[in-house]
Design an enzyme around this catalytic site. Structure first.
Site, PDB file in Angstrom:
ATOM      1  N   SER A  48       0.836  -1.194   0.000  1.00  0.00           N
ATOM      2  CA  SER A  48       0.000   0.000   0.000  1.00  0.00           C
ATOM      3  C   SER A  48       0.877   1.251   0.000  1.00  0.00           C
ATOM      4  O   SER A  48       1.702   1.430  -0.886  1.00  0.00           O
ATOM      5  CB  SER A  48      -0.955  -0.042   1.194  1.00  0.00           C
ATOM      6  OG  SER A  48      -2.010   0.879   1.034  1.00  0.00           O
ATOM      7  N   ASP A 163      -5.681  -3.751  -2.494  1.00  0.00           N
ATOM      8  CA  ASP A 163      -4.674  -3.422  -1.477  1.00  0.00           C
ATOM      9  C   ASP A 163      -3.970  -4.669  -0.928  1.00  0.00           C
ATOM     10  O   ASP A 163      -4.610  -5.622  -0.482  1.00  0.00           O
ATOM     11  CB  ASP A 163      -5.371  -2.684  -0.334  1.00  0.00           C
ATOM     12  CG  ASP A 163      -4.399  -1.912   0.537  1.00  0.00           C
ATOM     13  OD1 ASP A 163      -3.240  -2.332   0.645  1.00  0.00           O
ATOM     14  OD2 ASP A 163      -4.806  -0.883   1.103  1.00  0.00           O
TER      15      ASP A 163
END
Length: 357
Positions: A48, A163
């Site tokens: 991320s 993610d």
């Protein structure tokens, strides 16, 4: 798969940068401080926001990233949000922020980077952990940053990716697989001291100081009485009778070194009132974005602890960013400073671990 081994018997240092949205700007401060210490990682894995910062560092553009994020304010952040009005996959398209930064990069693909780099993402359908080590750098970072429900999934190689924090919030094991013999992990989602607990602690410390001052005053009075009795001085019989109260300043009554005690008590009461006020506001339902973000943070913390128990890092850096929200992108300067401070505090430990490797 990128592999890196230390030369001349020197350790191969790997850096695992974890997720954390806006808190992840603390990674910049960590990297800057490590560079000041003369410690430069040979491999980097990021999840991320950790992938975003890690990609910039691998490309030699950390200074460019720092200048860019320090200019962010609420209006600039809003201008980078490409709203997805169809709501297909997410509220935000998730293209403009990465295009705005990666445009003009010297390195278009991951395999061209001078420093081996891996971005971690999640296959939305199978739940498989995907290590992105080849292909377009911008696409890989945007896939690793695609928060479910908020940012639209990224289509890469026939997969819909979201993610990487869903499966691997702090990719320590990825660094090991890339050949790292010493792994420095950076976790920005959990600084170990919740904000409310810190405030409770401050109130308790103030109360504790008050009790200490009170005990000190009583002991000094008793010592004075014992000293007067032992000296054999004739005491006035009326000395033991109740005396009318004498008006005096609060600081005059306090023992030496206790000036400003009333001010401490006032601060303690203000903090206590803030805690009570925050508790009263808990009945207000959180917004949609806060709900998604908080739910993701809970999942990340639980999964992260399990993963790190199985593959612990050699050094764990946890910048104190608990006061910064995951959506506070305009507070990059505070996050960067927090990363520098915590890395500086752990300098002896970091250097010792590298020397022993």
């Amino acid at each position: 798969m990128n592999k890196m081994t230390g030369s001349n018997g020197e350790p191969c240092i790997g850096l695992a940068l974890g997720s954390g949205a806006a808190k992840g700007f603390a990674h910049i401060g960590v990297l800057k401080e490590l560079d000041e210490m003369g410690i430069r990682p040979q491999v980097i894995a990021g999840t991320s926001m950790g992938a975003f910062v890690g990609a910039a560092y691998s490309a030699g553009c950390l200074d460019k990233l720092e200048r860019w994020v320090r200019q962010l304010d609420n209006w600039k952040v809003f201008s980078l949000l490409d709203i997805n009005w169809t709501l297909n996959g997410g509220v935000i398209g998730g293209i403009k922020p990465f295009r705005a930064f990666f445009e003009g990069f010297d390195y278009e693909n991951i395999e061209d980077l001078p420093l081996p780099f891996t971005a971690v993402a999640t296959d939305l359908h199978s739940g498989q952990e995907i290590w992105l080590q080849e292909g377009n750098l911008q696409d890989a970072v945007s896939a690793s940053c695609s928060i479910p429900g908020l940012l639209s999934p990224k289509s890469l190689a026939g997969r819909w990716l979201v993610d990487g924090a869903v499966v691997n919030p702090v990719p320590v094991d990825v660094c090991r697989a890339m050949g790292a013999t010493v792994v420095i992990a950076v976790d920005v989602t959990e600084d170990g001291r919740p904000k409310i607990d810190r405030e409770h602690g401050e109130v308790k410390r103030v109360v504790s100081q008050r009790s200490t001052y009170t005990q000190q005053s009583e002991l000094e009075r008793e010592s004075e009485e014992i000293a007067e009795t032992a000296s054999g001085d004739k005491l006035d019989p009326s000395a033991n009778l109740p005396r009318p109260p004498v008006k005096e300043n609060a600081e005059d009554r306090a023992p030496p070194g206790v000036s400003g005690f009333s001010r401490l008590m006032e601060q303690g009461m203000e903090q206590l009132n803030q805690i009570r006020s925050r508790r009263d506001h808990k009945s207000t339902p959180p917004g949609m974005f806060d709900t998604m973000r908080k739910a993701m943070e809970v999942l990340e913390r639980r999964h992260k602890r399990t993963r790190m128990m199985g593959s612990p890092p050699d050094v764990l850096i946890m910048p104190k960013v608990g006061a910064i929200s995951g959506t506070d992108y305009a507070h990059a300067a505070q996050a960067i400073e927090a990363g520098q401070i915590e890395t500086r505090r752990l300098r002896t430990w970091i250097e010792d671990m590298i020397e022993r490797a």
